[in-house]
Design a protein around this motif. Structure first.
Motif, PDB file in Angstrom:
ATOM      1  N   VAL A 365       0.828  -1.204   0.000  1.00 47.39           N
ATOM      2  CA  VAL A 365       0.000   0.000   0.000  1.00 47.39           C
ATOM      3  C   VAL A 365       0.864   1.257   0.000  1.00 47.39           C
ATOM      4  CG1 VAL A 365      -1.953  -1.128   1.143  1.00 47.39           C
ATOM      5  CG2 VAL A 365      -0.154  -0.077   2.533  1.00 47.39           C
ATOM      6  N   PHE A 366       2.095   1.120   0.478  1.00 44.41           N
ATOM      7  CA  PHE A 366       2.993   2.274   0.505  1.00 44.41           C
ATOM      8  C   PHE A 366       3.624   2.510  -0.870  1.00 44.41           C
ATOM      9  CE2 PHE A 366       2.453   2.534   4.936  1.00 44.41           C
ATOM     10  CZ  PHE A 366       2.485   1.243   5.445  1.00 44.41           C
ATOM     11  N   ASP A 367       3.795   1.395  -1.654  1.00 43.79           N
ATOM     12  CA  ASP A 367       4.334   1.552  -3.005  1.00 43.79           C
ATOM     13  C   ASP A 367       3.429   2.429  -3.853  1.00 43.79           C
ATOM     14  OD1 ASP A 367       5.560  -1.886  -3.170  1.00 43.79           O
ATOM     15  OD2 ASP A 367       6.468  -0.060  -2.336  1.00 43.79           O
ATOM     16  N   ASP A 373      -2.994   9.462   4.284  1.00 42.10           N
ATOM     17  CA  ASP A 373      -2.087   9.653   5.415  1.00 42.10           C
ATOM     18  C   ASP A 373      -1.567   8.277   5.827  1.00 42.10           C
ATOM     19  OD1 ASP A 373      -2.454  10.947   8.845  1.00 42.10           O
ATOM     20  OD2 ASP A 373      -0.709  10.252   7.701  1.00 42.10           O
ATOM     21  N   PRO A 374      -0.328   7.911   5.428  1.00 38.15           N
ATOM     22  CA  PRO A 374       0.178   6.563   5.707  1.00 38.15           C
ATOM     23  C   PRO A 374       0.171   6.214   7.201  1.00 38.15           C
ATOM     24  CG  PRO A 374       1.593   7.674   4.119  1.00 38.15           C
ATOM     25  CD  PRO A 374       0.638   8.699   4.617  1.00 38.15           C
ATOM     26  N   THR A 395     -11.933   7.480   6.778  1.00 39.00           N
ATOM     27  CA  THR A 395     -10.565   7.872   6.455  1.00 39.00           C
ATOM     28  C   THR A 395     -10.520   8.298   4.997  1.00 39.00           C
ATOM     29  OG1 THR A 395      -8.261   7.167   6.556  1.00 39.00           O
ATOM     30  CG2 THR A 395      -9.859   5.532   5.805  1.00 39.00           C
ATOM     31  N   ARG A 396      -9.304   8.590   4.514  1.00 40.51           N
ATOM     32  CA  ARG A 396      -9.154   9.042   3.111  1.00 40.51           C
ATOM     33  C   ARG A 396      -8.151   8.155   2.396  1.00 40.51           C
ATOM     34  NH1 ARG A 396      -9.903  14.817   2.038  1.00 40.51           N
ATOM     35  NH2 ARG A 396      -7.811  14.862   1.133  1.00 40.51           N
ATOM     36  N   PHE A 397      -8.577   7.634   1.247  1.00 42.43           N
ATOM     37  CA  PHE A 397      -7.699   6.901   0.353  1.00 42.43           C
ATOM     38  C   PHE A 397      -7.446   7.748  -0.892  1.00 42.43           C
ATOM     39  CE2 PHE A 397      -7.505   3.760   3.175  1.00 42.43           C
ATOM     40  CZ  PHE A 397      -8.112   2.523   2.968  1.00 42.43           C
ATOM     41  N   LYS A 398      -6.570   7.257  -1.762  1.00 40.44           N
ATOM     42  CA  LYS A 398      -6.295   7.929  -3.035  1.00 40.44           C
ATOM     43  C   LYS A 398      -6.569   6.974  -4.186  1.00 40.44           C
ATOM     44  CE  LYS A 398      -2.647  11.132  -1.548  1.00 40.44           C
ATOM     45  NZ  LYS A 398      -1.227  11.478  -1.737  1.00 40.44           N
TER      46      LYS A 398
END
Length: 447
Positions: A365-367, A373-374, A395-398
Motif C-alpha cells: 500500500v505504501f508503493d 495519510d500513511p 478515512t481518506r484513500f487515493k
C-alpha cells in the motif's frame, strides 16, 4: 490622639482605664508608656504600623495587649490623620476597641471546625475500610486502603501491616511511608520471629494493643530490627473469628508522637481491617481454585475447537469465501499485516480505486500510496491489535489518479496460508459523490 512625630499620647478618654487596666496618670508621667501594653509577639508589627501611618495616614490593626493583672486582651485600633496647612500629617486620631469577646468566639469556632474536620476524617477512614470489605476483595486493594485510611487518622512516618506466617513468625505484607523530604527510611526487614522480640510477642500473646510514647526509655528497643529508629510506636493486633491474623504497626522518629487517642483510633480501625484481610484470604483461595478450573475448561474448549476446525476442513470454507469475495459489489482487499502487501482484491476494489488486479498484487500500500495519510494505517493496526477489528472508521484513500476519496473503512485480522493478513472493506460515505471515469461510472453498481 497621638503626635505623629513622637508617638506620644496627646489626649485619651477614661475608657483607656477600663480597656487597659491602667490609670490615665501613667500616660501623664510617660506619654509613650501605652507601648508597654503591646504583647511581645505583636509589638514590632504594631510599632511598624504606627510608623507607616505617619506616611499613609491610615491605621487599622488588631493586636493583643497585656494588662497589669497579666490578662491578655485583644484590641482593634482604627485611626485617621490630621494634617497641617501644608498637608503634612502631624496628628493621628482614632479609637481602640476591646474585641476580646469576638476573638474568643472566633477561636471557639475554629476549634469546633477542627473537631468537625477530625470527626469527618475519622468517619471517612472507617467508611473506606468498610468499603474494602464489601466492594473489593483483592488483598492488594484491602491493604492499600487500610494503610491510607490509617495515615489519614494517625499522621506518622511509617504504617505497616504484619501478617502471621506461622503462630510466631510475621512477614511484612505492606508498608507506607509519609516522607516530606528526600531522606530515605532505613530498610525494613521482611520477616520477624516474634519469639525473638518481646514487644511483638507481648501483643501477640496478650492480644492487647501496645503504645510506647518514648522508645528510648525501653532498654531492648535498639535491638528491634527494622524499628530501632522509631522513637514513638504503637501496635494493634488484627483479630478475626477469635484468631490473630497479624498486627498493625505505626512508627515515628519523634518521641511523644502518639497519644491514647491515636491508639483508640487504631484499635477501632483494626476491627474492620482484620475482617477485610480474612475475607481477602478466602477470596484468594477461591480465585486459585476458580483459575485452575477455568484453565482446564479453556484447554478442553481449545481441543474441541481444533477438532471442529479439522473436521470441517478448509475446502468448503475457502470456496464460499472466494465466491463472496469475488462477486461482492463492495470493495474487498487482503493485505499482509506487517508489510501491507496486496495478496488479493476483488473487481469492486479495482473499479473504486482505478487499479487493475495485476498492478496491485505483490505490491504494498505504501508503493502505490493508496493511504492519503500513511500513518493512519498504523493507527488502524493498533486498534485492531487492541480490539480485534476496526469498524466503520472514516478515512481518506487515493485513487490511481491521485484524487483523494472519503472512505468508510472496516478490517479484521485473518490467517491466510500461514500469514497474518488484513481483510478490509472500504465503502463510500452515504450521499457522498466523487469523480469517476466514465467507464468506472458505468461499471459501478447502484448504491
Amino acid at each position: 490622639m497621638l503626635d505623629a512625630d513622637t508617638k506620644q499620647i496627646i489626649y485619651v478618654n477614661r475608657a483607656f482605664e477600663s480597656v487597659t487596666g491602667r490609670s490615665l496618670d501613667t500616660l501623664c508621667e510617660n506619654p509613650t508608656s501605652y507601648q508597654e501594653l503591646f504583647h511581645p509577639e505583636d509589638r514590632i508589627r504594631v510599632l511598624t504600623r504606627l510608623e507607616e501611618a505617619v506616611q499613609t495616614g491610615q491605621l487599622d490593626e488588631e493586636f493583643r495587649i497585656i494588662r497589669p493583672d497579666h490578662a491578655t486582651r485583644w484590641v482593634w485600633v482604627h485611626g485617621f490623620p490630621v494634617r497641617d496647612s501644608t498637608g503634612v500629617v502631624h496628628r493621628l486620631v482614632g479609637t481602640a476597641q476591646d474585641i476580646t469577646a469576638r476573638k474568643l468566639a472566633e477561636e471557639q469556632i475554629a476549634r469546633n471546625l477542627a473537631m468537625a474536620e477530625s470527626a469527618s476524617a475519622e468517619a471517612d477512614a472507617f467508611r473506606k475500610a468498610t468499603l474494602a470489605l464489601t466492594q473489593n476483595l483483592s488483598m492488594d486493594y484491602v491493604l492499600d486502603t487500610l494503610l491510607q485510611s490509617l495515615l489519614k487518622l494517625i499522621p506518622c512516618e511509617s504504617a505497616r501491616v504484619l501478617l502471621l506466617e506461622t503462630d510466631a513468625r510475621l512477614f511484612l505484607a505492606r508498608e507506607v511511608h509519609r516522607n516530606e523530604s528526600n531522606r530515605r527510611p532505613p530498610k525494613c526487614t521482611a520477616t520477624w520471629a516474634a519469639t525473638d522480640n518481646h514487644f511483638l510477642m507481648q501483643v501477640l500473646a496478650s492480644r492487647n494493643s501496645l503504645l510506647i510514647r518514648n522508645t528510648s526509655e525501653e532498654k531492648d528497643w535498639a535491638e528491634f530490627r527494622g524499628n530501632s529508629h522509631f522513637r514513638s510506636w504503637l501496635c494493634v493486633p488484627l483479630t478475626a473469628s477469635q484468631s490473630v491474623l497479624g498486627l498493625l504497626s505505626l512508627g515515628d522518629t519523634q518521641a511523644q508522637t502518639f497519644t491514647p487517642e491515636h491508639l483508640r483510633l487504631a484499635k477501632s480501625l483494626a476491627i474492620p481491617a482484620a475482617v477485610a484481610i480474612q475475607n481477602a484470604r478466602l477470596y484468594e483461595r477461591a480465585e486459585i481454585y476458580g483459575a485452575e478450573l477455568e484453565h482446564r475448561l479453556e484447554d478442553l474448549q481449545h481441543i474441541q475447537q481444533a477438532l471442529r476446525e479439522a473436521q470441517e476442513g478448509r475446502t468448503l470454507s475457502e470456496q464460499k469465501f472466494a465466491k463472496v469475495f469475488r462477486s461482492s459489489p463492495v470493495a474487498f482487499s487482503i493485505t499482509t499485516v506487517d508489510e501491507g502487501r496486496f495478496v488479493d482484491l476483488n473487481e469492486a476494489f479495482e473499479r473504486r480505486y482505478g487499479y487493475s488486479r495485476e498492478e496491485l498484487l505483490d505490491r504494498t500500500v505504501f508503493d502505490i500510496g493508496i493511504w492519503d495519510d500513511p500513518s493512519e494505517r498504523l493507527r488502524m493496526l493498533n486498534e485492531i491489535h487492541e480490539h480485534g477489528c476496526v469498524r466503520n472508521r472514516i478515512t481518506r484513500f487515493k485513487r490511481s489518479t491521485g484524487e483523494p476519496i472519503q472512505t468508510i473503512y472496516s478490517a479484521e485480522c485473518i490467517e491466510l496460508d500461514g500469514r497474518q493478513c488484513l481483510l478490509a472493506v472500504s465503502e463510500g460515505l452515504p450521499d457522498h459523490t466523487y469523480t469517476q471515469t466514465p467507464a468506472a461510472h458505468e461499471a459501478a453498481p447502484a448504491r
